[in-house]
Design a protein around this motif. Structure first.
Motif, PDB file in Angstrom:
ATOM      1  N   ILE A  39     -11.012   6.018  13.998  1.00 10.05           N
ATOM      2  CA  ILE A  39     -10.564   4.229  14.134  1.00 10.05           C
ATOM      3  C   ILE A  39     -10.072   3.590  14.690  1.00 10.05           C
ATOM      4  CG2 ILE A  39      -9.474   5.016  11.349  1.00 10.05           C
ATOM      5  CD1 ILE A  39      -7.136   5.521  12.330  1.00 10.05           C
ATOM      6  N   ASP A 139      -1.739  -2.948  15.324  1.00 14.63           N
ATOM      7  CA  ASP A 139      -2.551  -2.490  14.960  1.00 14.63           C
ATOM      8  C   ASP A 139      -1.893  -0.756  14.199  1.00 14.63           C
ATOM      9  OD1 ASP A 139      -5.661  -1.813  14.296  1.00 14.63           O
ATOM     10  OD2 ASP A 139      -6.338  -0.946  16.168  1.00 14.63           O
ATOM     11  N   LYS A 142      -0.724  -0.084   8.674  1.00 14.27           N
ATOM     12  CA  LYS A 142      -0.447  -1.261   7.187  1.00 14.27           C
ATOM     13  C   LYS A 142       0.873  -1.484   7.123  1.00 14.27           C
ATOM     14  CE  LYS A 142      -4.636  -0.991   9.668  1.00 14.27           C
ATOM     15  NZ  LYS A 142      -4.619  -1.637  10.918  1.00 14.27           N
ATOM     16  N   ASP A 165      -5.190  -6.300  13.095  1.00 15.65           N
ATOM     17  CA  ASP A 165      -6.596  -5.587  13.299  1.00 15.65           C
ATOM     18  C   ASP A 165      -6.569  -6.267  11.893  1.00 15.65           C
ATOM     19  OD1 ASP A 165      -9.119  -4.846  13.253  1.00 15.65           O
ATOM     20  OD2 ASP A 165      -8.712  -2.533  13.844  1.00 15.65           O
ATOM     21  N   ASN A 166      -7.829  -5.653  10.988  1.00 12.86           N
ATOM     22  CA  ASN A 166      -7.374  -4.828   9.502  1.00 12.86           C
ATOM     23  C   ASN A 166      -7.293  -5.305   8.602  1.00 12.86           C
ATOM     24  OD1 ASN A 166      -7.050  -2.110  11.724  1.00 12.86           O
ATOM     25  ND2 ASN A 166      -9.340  -2.942  10.713  1.00 12.86           N
ATOM     26  N   LYS A 210     -18.301  -0.720  12.147  1.00  7.82           N
ATOM     27  CA  LYS A 210     -16.870  -0.730  11.593  1.00  7.82           C
ATOM     28  C   LYS A 210     -16.855  -1.444  10.462  1.00  7.82           C
ATOM     29  CE  LYS A 210     -13.075   0.147  12.439  1.00  7.82           C
ATOM     30  NZ  LYS A 210     -11.562  -0.204  12.783  1.00  7.82           N
TER      31      LYS A 210
HETATM   32 MG    MG Z   1      -7.366  -0.658  13.433  1.00 12.42          MG
END
Ligand code: MG
Ligand code: SAH
Ligand code: DHB
Length: 223
Positions: A39, A139, A142, A165-166, A210
């Motif tokens: 990941i 990162d 979450k 990120d994400n 990704k």
């Molecule tokens: Mg990430």
């Protein structure tokens, strides 16, 4: 969601602008052999982080979520001679793999891997008077994002850059009634960032190897 074209285009970009990189390839191989999840940021995203650190002329970087040190190496490589990066990781095996990869990359003198829950490590850095960091990359887990943003604000200065990120996750972020703690955490982060008068922010949706995701770009402003 992962379109073959996105993967082909990522490979095309990698071939053109990244080339082969034995140190980073070794880092991914070691992480995979140790059973770490795949990941990490993609190569093109790692290069983007490297370029953002250069644009910021960052001398100090704070990373939350190390994994095997892949993004760490990309960012630390952009630091000047006297630069420093602190990366926070809760998992002992991840930290161990990361330290070995960072050593192999010749970056041990610039990088500190701190083991422990990120919120605790951040509180400790604040109480020690650490920072301000020029660049922060969030990162890790979450659901922790709202806390990490709040704490990162105490470790930065006007002009600091915070990248998260994400933040898109296949578009799930638009679900106001989400039950996934990751989506709830990201939406709460976004509410905080939007309400914070001392930052300017946007988000960039991305596709590639990704899948469909994205980054938050945040610049701390004068208060
Ligand atoms: Mg990430
Ligand atoms: N930045 C890395 C990927 C990080 S994956 C890269 O792109 O190469 C997320 C990492 O955050 C995992 O290693 C996980 O163990 C770590 N993590 C999860 N919860 C955490 C917490 N509460 N505190 C610190 N690290 C955490
Ligand atoms: C996950 C975490 C990440 O940081 C990422 O970039 C991709 C996936 C995850 O927890 O599934």
């Amino acid at each position: 969601m992962k379109d073959d074209t996105w993967i082909d285009v990522d490979r095309y970009i990698e071939d053109l602008f990244l080339g082969s990189d034995p140190v980073l390839e070794f880092a991914l191989k070691k992480a995979s052999e140790a059973g770490l999840p795949s990941i990490n940021v993609s190569p093109t995203q790692g290069k983007m982080l490297n370029l953002l650190v250069q644009m910021q002329r960052a001398q100090s970087i704070l990373e939350i979520g190390t994994l095997g040190g892949y993004s760490t190496i990309w960012m630390a490589r952009a630091l000047p001679q006297a630069g420093h990066l602190i990366t926070l990781e809760i998992n002992e095996l991840h930290a161990q793999v990361a330290r070995a990869n960072i050593e192999n990359a010749g970056l041990s003198d610039k990088v500190t891997v701190t083991l422990g829950p990120a919120a605790e490590s951040l509180e400790k850095l604040i109480s020690q008077g650490a920072g301000p960091f020029d660049f922060v990359f969030i990162d890790a887990d979450k659901p922790g994002n709202p806390d990490y943003f709040r704490l990162a604000m105490k470790l930065t200065r006007p002009g600091s850059v915070i990248v998260v990120d994400n933040v898109i996750r296949d578009g799930a972020v638009v679900q106001a009634d989400a039950t996934d703690p990751a989506v709830i955490g990201t939406r709460e982060l976004n509410r905080l960032v939007a309400a914070e008068t001392t930052v300017s922010a946007t988000q960039i949706q991305t596709v590639g190897s990704k899948g469909y995701d994205g980054f938050a770009l945040i610049v701390v402003q004068d208060g």
